[in-house]
Design an enzyme around this catalytic site. Structure first.
Site, PDB file in Angstrom:
ATOM      1  N   LYS A  54       8.386   1.300  10.111  1.00 35.77           N
ATOM      2  CA  LYS A  54       8.275  -0.050  10.325  1.00 35.77           C
ATOM      3  C   LYS A  54       9.692  -0.757  10.219  1.00 35.77           C
ATOM      4  O   LYS A  54      10.137  -1.281  11.390  1.00 35.77           O
ATOM      5  CB  LYS A  54       7.188  -0.854   9.645  1.00 35.77           C
ATOM      6  CG  LYS A  54       5.807  -0.561   9.931  1.00 35.77           C
ATOM      7  CD  LYS A  54       4.884  -1.057   9.162  1.00 35.77           C
ATOM      8  CE  LYS A  54       3.550  -0.402   9.119  1.00 35.77           C
ATOM      9  NZ  LYS A  54       2.567  -0.794   7.978  1.00 35.77           N
ATOM     10  N   GLN A  98       2.294  -3.364   2.347  1.00 32.48           N
ATOM     11  CA  GLN A  98       1.717  -2.210   2.743  1.00 32.48           C
ATOM     12  C   GLN A  98       0.492  -2.121   1.808  1.00 32.48           C
ATOM     13  O   GLN A  98       0.501  -2.202   0.708  1.00 32.48           O
ATOM     14  CB  GLN A  98       2.664  -1.146   2.457  1.00 32.48           C
ATOM     15  CG  GLN A  98       1.984   0.416   3.028  1.00 32.48           C
ATOM     16  CD  GLN A  98       1.652   0.441   4.587  1.00 32.48           C
ATOM     17  OE1 GLN A  98       2.402  -0.236   5.331  1.00 32.48           O
ATOM     18  NE2 GLN A  98       0.975   1.124   4.978  1.00 32.48           N
ATOM     19  N   ASP A 121       1.276  -8.868   9.960  1.00 28.24           N
ATOM     20  CA  ASP A 121      -0.198  -7.671  10.114  1.00 28.24           C
ATOM     21  C   ASP A 121      -0.966  -8.469  10.599  1.00 28.24           C
ATOM     22  O   ASP A 121      -2.109  -7.932  10.817  1.00 28.24           O
ATOM     23  CB  ASP A 121      -0.408  -7.060   8.441  1.00 28.24           C
ATOM     24  CG  ASP A 121       0.178  -5.795   8.399  1.00 28.24           C
ATOM     25  OD1 ASP A 121       0.202  -5.244   9.207  1.00 28.24           O
ATOM     26  OD2 ASP A 121       0.399  -5.664   7.170  1.00 28.24           O
TER      27      ASP A 121
HETATM   28  N1  GUN Z   1      -2.153   0.816   5.539  1.00 31.11           N
HETATM   29  C1  GUN Z   1      -2.739   1.137   6.653  1.00 31.11           C
HETATM   30  N2  GUN Z   1      -2.664   0.552   8.083  1.00 31.11           N
HETATM   31  C2  GUN Z   1      -1.922  -0.734   7.388  1.00 31.11           C
HETATM   32  C3  GUN Z   1      -1.479  -1.623   8.243  1.00 31.11           C
HETATM   33  O1  GUN Z   1      -1.624  -1.860   9.483  1.00 31.11           O
HETATM   34  N3  GUN Z   1      -0.986  -2.556   7.447  1.00 31.11           N
HETATM   35  C4  GUN Z   1      -0.650  -2.730   6.171  1.00 31.11           C
HETATM   36  N4  GUN Z   1       0.217  -3.738   5.722  1.00 31.11           N
HETATM   37  N5  GUN Z   1      -0.780  -1.366   5.287  1.00 31.11           N
HETATM   38  C5  GUN Z   1      -1.533  -0.571   6.136  1.00 31.11           C
END
Ligand code: GUN
Length: 291
Positions: A54, A98, A121
């Site tokens: 990301k 995360q 998110d």
């Molecule tokens: N862990 C698994 N998928 C995601 C996501 O889309 N965002 C975040 N922040 N953590 C995750």
């Protein structure tokens, strides 16, 4: 029939080029360079690799990015303080914590502490509420990625019967709202199936578009798929494989070998939804900065 393979990696690089172009236009209009800060607690290899893709993706699109790494034993209050500091830092336009977080950290409290304007998110209740209301601001990345994959392969969900297996807050629930809302790229008839669904195969066989986000390796086989359906596999499961040097490999929630014989199109794992999820986080980062 042998299904068309929906190449998420190729699509992601196309979309990223579009985002990079939007970033250039945003900067040319005199706006500040967007900046994503990811908070990573602990050393789970999967989470590390997601965060890296990301932040790297943001950098490739011309945006700033940073990662705050905290040890697995970090207290709840310390994580909360970090989020509050990022909320107040005007140079930070996007925040991503995360998930999952270690057990001593209350995930719900942390997600709710993120400034909704910086929530790339789209998981803050304010953003989920706007989605529910039909006037979304930031939409969770995986649902956005799934919608883009359908639209960009000519599988507009409008009017279609969509079945989603899985009711998580990250995927199933927001995707059901996104695809059933009024408007372009949506207007689907959506059913959510889950672990409490009786006769799951009867429900999934109704689907013209079947999205599986259950977190159970290979749970959907060919007998559960309507011939000609479009199958989107959101699952990412690491299973043991002695034939691999690493001792393991990634598989989805769909039994790819059998389902690709009955579906008209299918996403592989890896290389399907994953790269598009990352790309939608990058897109949300630009959006959170007003681009
Ligand atoms: N862990 C698994 N998928 C995601 C996501 O889309 N965002 C975040 N922040 N953590 C995750």
């Amino acid at each position: 029939m042998s299904a068309r393979i929906i190449d998420g990696a190729a699509m992601a690089s196309e979309v990223r080029a579009e985002i990079a172009e939007r970033v250039r236009a945003h900067m040319a209009a005199g706006h500040r360079r967007p900046k994503l800060v990811a908070v990573l607690v602990g050393d789970d290899p999967g989470s590390q690799s997601y965060v890296k893709s990301k932040t790297q993706g943001c950098a490739e699109a011309g945006m700033d990015s940073d990662t705050i790494r905290l040890p697995a034993e970090t207290s709840h209050d310390r994580v909360l303080a970090e989020v509050q500091r990022l909320n107040e830092d005007a140079s930070v336009t996007g925040i991503l914590v995360q998930l999952p977080l270690p057990p001593q950290v209350d995930e719900q409290v942390i997600v709710r502490a993120i400034d909704p304007r910086k929530d790339v998110d789209g998981l803050h209740p304010y953003n989920l509420g706007l989605l529910m209301e039909g006037s979304p601001y930031t939409v969770p990345a995986t649902p956005l990625g799934v919608q883009q994959m359908l639209l960009r392969t000519g599988n507009d969900p409008a009017g279609a019967r969509v079945v989603i297996v899985g009711r998580s807050m990250l995927v199933g629930r927001p995707l059901s709202v996104l695809l059933s809302q009024r408007g372009a790229g949506a207007n689907a008839t959506v059913t959510i199936a889950h672990t409490g669904t009786r006769d799951l195969g009867v429900v999934t066989r109704e689907a013209e578009i079947l999205v599986v986000a259950a977190g159970v390796p290979g749970m959907v086989d060919a007998s559960m798929v309507r011939p000609g359906a479009v199958v989107i596999d959101v699952g990412v499961n690491r299973i043991a494989d002695a034939s691999r040097k690493s001792g393991s490999r990634l598989v989805g929630d769909v039994d790819y070998a059998s389902v690709s014989e009955v579906a008209s199109a299918i996403t592989p794992v890896p290389g399907g939804v994953g790269p598009m999820t990352v790309t939608m986080v990058i897109s949300n980062t630009l959006r959170a900065a007003g681009g």
